[in-house]
Each structure stands twice: as C-alpha cells, then as structure tokens.
Motif scaffolding. Structure first.
Motif, PDB file in Angstrom:
ATOM      1  N   HIS B  66       0.535  -1.558  -0.330  1.00 33.44           N
ATOM      2  CA  HIS B  66      -0.120   0.127   0.190  1.00 33.44           C
ATOM      3  C   HIS B  66       0.463   0.830   0.143  1.00 33.44           C
ATOM      4  N   LYS B  67       2.153   1.305   0.144  1.00 39.04           N
ATOM      5  CA  LYS B  67       3.272   2.553   0.109  1.00 39.04           C
ATOM      6  C   LYS B  67       3.135   2.953  -1.412  1.00 39.04           C
ATOM      7  N   ILE B  68       3.049   1.673  -2.155  1.00 41.69           N
ATOM      8  CA  ILE B  68       3.467   2.145  -3.627  1.00 41.69           C
ATOM      9  C   ILE B  68       2.288   2.803  -3.654  1.00 41.69           C
ATOM     10  N   THR B  69       2.316   3.990  -3.729  1.00 38.89           N
ATOM     11  CA  THR B  69       1.341   5.439  -4.063  1.00 38.89           C
ATOM     12  C   THR B  69       0.787   5.574  -5.817  1.00 38.89           C
ATOM     13  N   HIS B  70       2.465   5.471  -6.424  1.00 39.23           N
ATOM     14  CA  HIS B  70       2.843   6.158  -7.702  1.00 39.23           C
ATOM     15  C   HIS B  70       3.428   5.423  -8.186  1.00 39.23           C
ATOM     16  N   LEU B  71       2.537   5.362 -10.116  1.00 37.51           N
ATOM     17  CA  LEU B  71       3.526   4.703 -10.664  1.00 37.51           C
ATOM     18  C   LEU B  71       4.155   5.519 -12.176  1.00 37.51           C
ATOM     19  N   PHE B  72       4.538   5.254 -12.686  1.00 37.61           N
ATOM     20  CA  PHE B  72       5.169   5.929 -13.760  1.00 37.61           C
ATOM     21  C   PHE B  72       5.790   5.062 -15.176  1.00 37.61           C
ATOM     22  N   ALA B  73       4.626   5.283 -16.212  1.00 41.05           N
ATOM     23  CA  ALA B  73       5.446   4.320 -17.410  1.00 41.05           C
ATOM     24  C   ALA B  73       6.008   5.441 -18.665  1.00 41.05           C
ATOM     25  N   SER B  74       7.601   5.752 -18.245  1.00 38.95           N
ATOM     26  CA  SER B  74       8.067   6.460 -19.543  1.00 38.95           C
ATOM     27  C   SER B  74       7.493   6.079 -21.427  1.00 38.95           C
ATOM     28  N   HIS B  75       7.033   5.864 -21.263  1.00 35.05           N
ATOM     29  CA  HIS B  75       5.922   5.335 -22.846  1.00 35.05           C
ATOM     30  C   HIS B  75       4.960   4.249 -22.250  1.00 35.05           C
ATOM     31  N   GLN B  76       4.165   4.007 -23.617  1.00 37.27           N
ATOM     32  CA  GLN B  76       3.369   3.094 -23.844  1.00 37.27           C
ATOM     33  C   GLN B  76       3.788   0.768 -23.925  1.00 37.27           C
ATOM     34  N   ASP B  77       5.443   1.675 -24.119  1.00 35.76           N
ATOM     35  CA  ASP B  77       5.549  -0.185 -24.485  1.00 35.76           C
ATOM     36  C   ASP B  77       5.257  -1.085 -23.680  1.00 35.76           C
ATOM     37  N   PRO B  78       4.453  -2.451 -23.901  1.00 33.95           N
ATOM     38  CA  PRO B  78       4.533  -3.715 -22.974  1.00 33.95           C
ATOM     39  C   PRO B  78       5.506  -3.815 -22.618  1.00 33.95           C
ATOM     40  N   ASP B  79       7.336  -3.719 -22.695  1.00 33.61           N
ATOM     41  CA  ASP B  79       7.945  -3.981 -21.688  1.00 33.61           C
ATOM     42  C   ASP B  79       8.087  -3.044 -20.393  1.00 33.61           C
ATOM     43  N   ILE B  80       7.385  -2.061 -20.532  1.00 32.26           N
ATOM     44  CA  ILE B  80       7.130  -0.931 -19.860  1.00 32.26           C
ATOM     45  C   ILE B  80       6.702  -1.217 -18.526  1.00 32.26           C
ATOM     46  N   ILE B  81       5.298  -1.265 -19.244  1.00 33.81           N
ATOM     47  CA  ILE B  81       3.710  -0.980 -18.635  1.00 33.81           C
ATOM     48  C   ILE B  81       3.088  -2.456 -18.965  1.00 33.81           C
ATOM     49  N   SER B  82       2.661  -3.407 -19.721  1.00 36.76           N
ATOM     50  CA  SER B  82       1.488  -4.112 -19.785  1.00 36.76           C
ATOM     51  C   SER B  82       1.087  -5.146 -18.526  1.00 36.76           C
ATOM     52  N   SER B  83       1.524  -5.007 -18.091  1.00 38.52           N
ATOM     53  CA  SER B  83       1.075  -5.557 -16.361  1.00 38.52           C
ATOM     54  C   SER B  83       0.533  -5.066 -15.516  1.00 38.52           C
ATOM     55  N   LEU B  84       0.090  -3.591 -16.238  1.00 39.10           N
ATOM     56  CA  LEU B  84      -0.739  -2.595 -15.795  1.00 39.10           C
ATOM     57  C   LEU B  84      -2.733  -3.174 -14.774  1.00 39.10           C
ATOM     58  N   GLY B  85      -2.963  -4.295 -15.720  1.00 39.95           N
ATOM     59  CA  GLY B  85      -4.568  -4.850 -15.738  1.00 39.95           C
ATOM     60  C   GLY B  85      -3.991  -5.439 -14.358  1.00 39.95           C
ATOM     61  N   LEU B  86      -2.951  -5.517 -13.629  1.00 39.58           N
ATOM     62  CA  LEU B  86      -2.979  -6.503 -12.482  1.00 39.58           C
ATOM     63  C   LEU B  86      -1.575  -5.639 -11.448  1.00 39.58           C
ATOM     64  N   TRP B  87      -1.695  -4.303 -11.869  1.00 40.47           N
ATOM     65  CA  TRP B  87      -1.254  -3.763 -11.027  1.00 40.47           C
ATOM     66  C   TRP B  87      -2.472  -3.060  -9.968  1.00 40.47           C
ATOM     67  N   ASP B  88      -3.428  -3.071 -11.695  1.00 44.72           N
ATOM     68  CA  ASP B  88      -4.626  -1.921 -11.114  1.00 44.72           C
ATOM     69  C   ASP B  88      -5.600  -2.818 -10.177  1.00 44.72           C
ATOM     70  N   LEU B  89      -4.459  -4.290 -10.009  1.00 41.48           N
ATOM     71  CA  LEU B  89      -5.413  -5.161  -8.564  1.00 41.48           C
ATOM     72  C   LEU B  89      -4.768  -5.158  -7.761  1.00 41.48           C
ATOM     73  N   ALA B  90      -3.874  -4.954  -7.589  1.00 40.88           N
ATOM     74  CA  ALA B  90      -2.588  -4.863  -6.003  1.00 40.88           C
ATOM     75  C   ALA B  90      -3.165  -4.031  -5.808  1.00 40.88           C
ATOM     76  N   LEU B  91      -3.103  -2.651  -6.331  1.00 39.55           N
ATOM     77  CA  LEU B  91      -2.816  -1.051  -6.240  1.00 39.55           C
ATOM     78  C   LEU B  91      -3.868   0.154  -5.883  1.00 39.55           C
ATOM     79  N   PRO B  92      -5.042  -0.813  -6.373  1.00 44.87           N
ATOM     80  CA  PRO B  92      -6.371   0.180  -6.450  1.00 44.87           C
ATOM     81  C   PRO B  92      -6.083   1.338  -6.470  1.00 44.87           C
TER      82      PRO B  92
END
Lengths: 201, 246
Positions: B66-92
C-alpha cells in the motif's frame, strides 16, 4: 467456469456471431412475408385464405429478429464478463505465486487487502455470469419454441396455396418452402448456440 | 529477481530491480526502479505482464504494497507497462504518471481503478513527502511521447530506453568499461531512436542537469564519468538507421 477461461471468450463471441447471422436470416423472413402479402393482393379472392398467414409469417419474423438481437446482446455481456473474470482469476493466480515466492517477506501481509478485494470481485463476476447464462438459456429456448410453429405455418401455407388459383400456386408454394427453409437455418444457429452455452456453464 | 539500493538518504532511497533469471528466455531483460520516501513510493516502468509475480515479490521485500502510491510509465511499450491490468488490482488507489499522449493507448492494458495523470509535453514534477522529482521530456527517444525521471537531490536520472543495452540476465548492473559497452548499445540506439534532432535536444537538456547516475530500462547503469562519456557518444551517434544505413 473451468480453468480454460479463454474458451469462454471464444464461445460467447461465437454465440454472438451466430445470433447476428440469425438476425440477418430472420430479416429475410420478413421480406418473404412482404412478398407473400403482395402476391395475395394480386391474386385477390383466389388467395384470400393465404392473407392471414402472411401476418403470421411477419409475426414469426419480428419475434425472431427481436429475440436474436436480445440474445446477441446477452452474449456480448457474457463475453465481457468472461474477460473480466479471467483478469481477476489471473491476478489471484499471480498473488498466490507471490505469497509463495515472498512468504518470508515482512510485508507479505500487505497484499491481503488486494487479495480479498480481488476475490470479492471474482465472486461478484461469477454471480453476474451465472445470471446471464440463465437468461441466455431461457431466451434461446423461447426462440426455439417460436420456430417450431414454422413447420405448421409451412403446412398451412401449402394447403392454402393448393386452394389458390393455378396462376399463383407455384409462387405461394415457394413462400411456404421459404418459410420452412429460413426457419430451419435460424434453428441451426440456435441449436449450435445452445451447445456453446453448455461450454459456458 | 535481484534488487540493489542505488541511493539512500534520511528522506528517500532509490532501488533497482532486474536481472530476473526466472524470466522466459525470449523476452528482453528489463530494469525496474523504485523511489521510496517516508510514506510513499514511486515504481518506474514496472514492466511486462510476464514479470509481474517476480516484480511484486521483490517489491514487497522492501516495503508494504500500500506504500506504492505512484507508478510511472516512460512510454507505452509492453515491456514498460503491460502489467498494468494486474497492478490495477494490486494497487487500486495508486496514480499512474505517463505521457498525456498515451492515455487512450495505455488504458488498453486494463485500468479500472488506478488514476491516470497525463504528463504534459513540457514535463512536470512529482512530490513524494519531502522528495521532489522531475519529469524530463525525452520525446522521440524512442517513443513520440516519452519522459525521464530526474531526482536533483540523489542526482539520478532514470532514462527509460536511452542508454539501453541488449544483454543477458546475468550481466553486471553497472557499466565497467564504457568503450567495450558501446558494442552492446549502438544498434539499439541507431535502430530504435528515430530522430537526430530530438536526440541532440535531449543531450543539451541533460547536460544542464547534475547527474551522478544514469539509469536505463535495459542493460547497465552509468555512474560518474561514464554519464558524460555516454552523452558525448550519443551526441555524435547518427540515429534513425536500419542496419547502419539511412
């Protein structure tokens, strides 16, 4: 749902596609009814008995078109729910792995809330999914029941065609054949869709 | 997945995660970075879906989720942020900072809970407790909407794909021989970076910053004089080439 969740997306999308096709075929039934009505008007008194049957063909067409559209919409919702549930299932699987990989971490308990919330979400999706499956089954049964009347309609059309003047008999018989063949095509889509529903359950 | 502390002060710390020996063979190795402050943390370029378990396992060894309050994605590539759908459930309750340009695209990875904070083209700032971080424009390096993260206090610049090298998961974490390292970076920069003008603009911008450590998303971290060596080398490199040709 079983573990092969991706099958659900495919099955739900296949049902939607079949019902979309059924809608288009049912629209042809409406065209057949309109043609039959025009024919009976031209035939006048010699095809007077056929005229009420054109109303029945129209009614069958309307019911089939509206049911097919409704079923198509349910299948689309089911497909979306299946995708959402797949995401929740995946997240829980990932979390389970993390509980194993990081079991000695002092912060492992900080995942508990996210795990519990995802579980609640997964269960909620399951309830919605089952409800939609039930609705889909009922709609498919209802439209299949309506299509049974097509056989009777064809026989009645053939009887009335035989009473009509010779000049119109072939055309009216053709209407009767069309009704049966279109209804049969729609029924094939419905039967296939019901088999797909068995995968979804 | 390995983790290593790059910087630590009373207010904050930088940690790098990477060299995941369990990752599937055919996916490119990535570095993920995290800045932690008193009550918050920023996770940068958190990675692809294939890394999610290893990454979250490594992160919660450092701090509660719960301490991870911010995410940063430098750009849109899959190796950067394709895990977003799972972080979305882990860090709502987290906020994702990413180029405004990519919001409609990044949301395709699945984002129902996390808030999207679009970074304007000219850049921006993020404050984590007493720590101030800057989003530095790096457009067209390689993505058309692209940012670096600069920490003036720690003198660390997280550069995304700039400075990237293609190496195995067993490579050292820091550049130890710059001249030898060029061979691992050259093709990547020539092929992935499309614009000499954008590259030189970026080099000018970064020369004005005080950078002790330059941290790319692939390959090794540059320290001390190797940062300047990289800027000189990059400035003189012609990019936008296929197999070394225009």
């Amino acid at each position: 749902m079983s573990d092969v969740s991706s099958n659900y997306f495919v099955a739900a999308a296949t049902i939607a596609a079949k019902l979309d096709y059924a809608t288009k075929v049912a629209q042809r039934l409406s065209l057949t009814a309109s043609n039959a009505r025009a024919l009976t008007l031209r035939a006048g008194q010699s095809a007077a008995g056929f005229r009420p049957l054109t109303d029945a063909i129209h009614r069958l067409s309307d019911i089939t078109v509206s049911s097919s559209k409704k079923i198509n919409a349910i299948a689309a919702v089911l497909s979306r729910l299946a995708v959402e549930k797949y995401r929740a299932d995946s997240a829980l699987n990932y979390f389970d792995t993390i509980y194993l990989q990081a079991k000695k971490s002092q912060h492992i308990g900080s995942l508990d809330d996210a795990y519990a919330q995802t579980q609640v979400k997964q269960q909620g999706l399951m309830v919605k999914y089952q409800k939609k499956i039930k609705q889909l089954t009922q709609e498919l049964e209802a439209v299949e029941g309506e299509l049974r009347s097509a056989v009777v309609l064809k026989v009645l059309c053939q009887i009335e065609a035989s009473q009509a003047g010779l000049a119109y008999q072939d055309a009216l018989n053709n209407v009767a054949e069309n009704v049966e063949s279109i209804a049969e095509t729609i029924k094939e889509q419905i039967v296939f869709s019901r088999q797909q529903v068995a995968i979804l359950q | 997945m390995k983790s290593e502390k790059l910087y630590e002060s009373n207010e904050h710390a930088w940690i790098v995660f990477g060299r995941d020996i369990d990752k599937p063979d055919l996916i490119i190795d990535t570095n993920q970075y995290m800045v932690t402050s008193r009550n918050n943390a920023l996770l940068m370029d958190p990675g692809g879906i294939e890394l999610f378990s290893s990454m979250l396992s490594a992160v919660i060894k450092e701090l509660p989720a719960h301490k991870i309050t911010h995410l940063f994605a430098s750009h849109q590539d899959p190796d950067i942020i394709s895990s977003l759908g799972l972080w979305d459930l882990a860090l709502p309750n987290a906020t994702l900072h990413s180029p405004w340009l990519w919001e409609g695209f990044i949301r395709h990875f699945g984002m129902q809970n996390i808030e999207y904070d679009g970074i304007p083209d000219e850049g921006g700032r993020l404050t984590l407790d007493d720590v101030s971080l800057e989003f530095i424009p790096a457009h067209y390096l390689h993505s058309s909407g692209n940012f670096n993260v600069y920490d003036p206090k720690a003198k660390i610049l997280m550069t995304g794909d700039i400075g990237a090298a293609i190496e195995g998961a067993d490579a050292p974490m820091f550049v130890d021989d710059f001249d030898e390292h060029i061979g691992k970076m050259k093709m990547f920069h020539q092929r992935w970076m499309p614009s000499n003008r954008a590259k030189n603009d970026w080099v000018r911008r970064v020369r004005e910053l005080d950078v002790e450590m330059m941290c790319p998303q692939h390959g090794r971290i540059f320290k001390g004089d190797d940062v300047k060596r990289f800027l000189d080398w990059f400035e003189n490199l012609e990019v936008g080439l296929t197999k070394g040709k225009r």
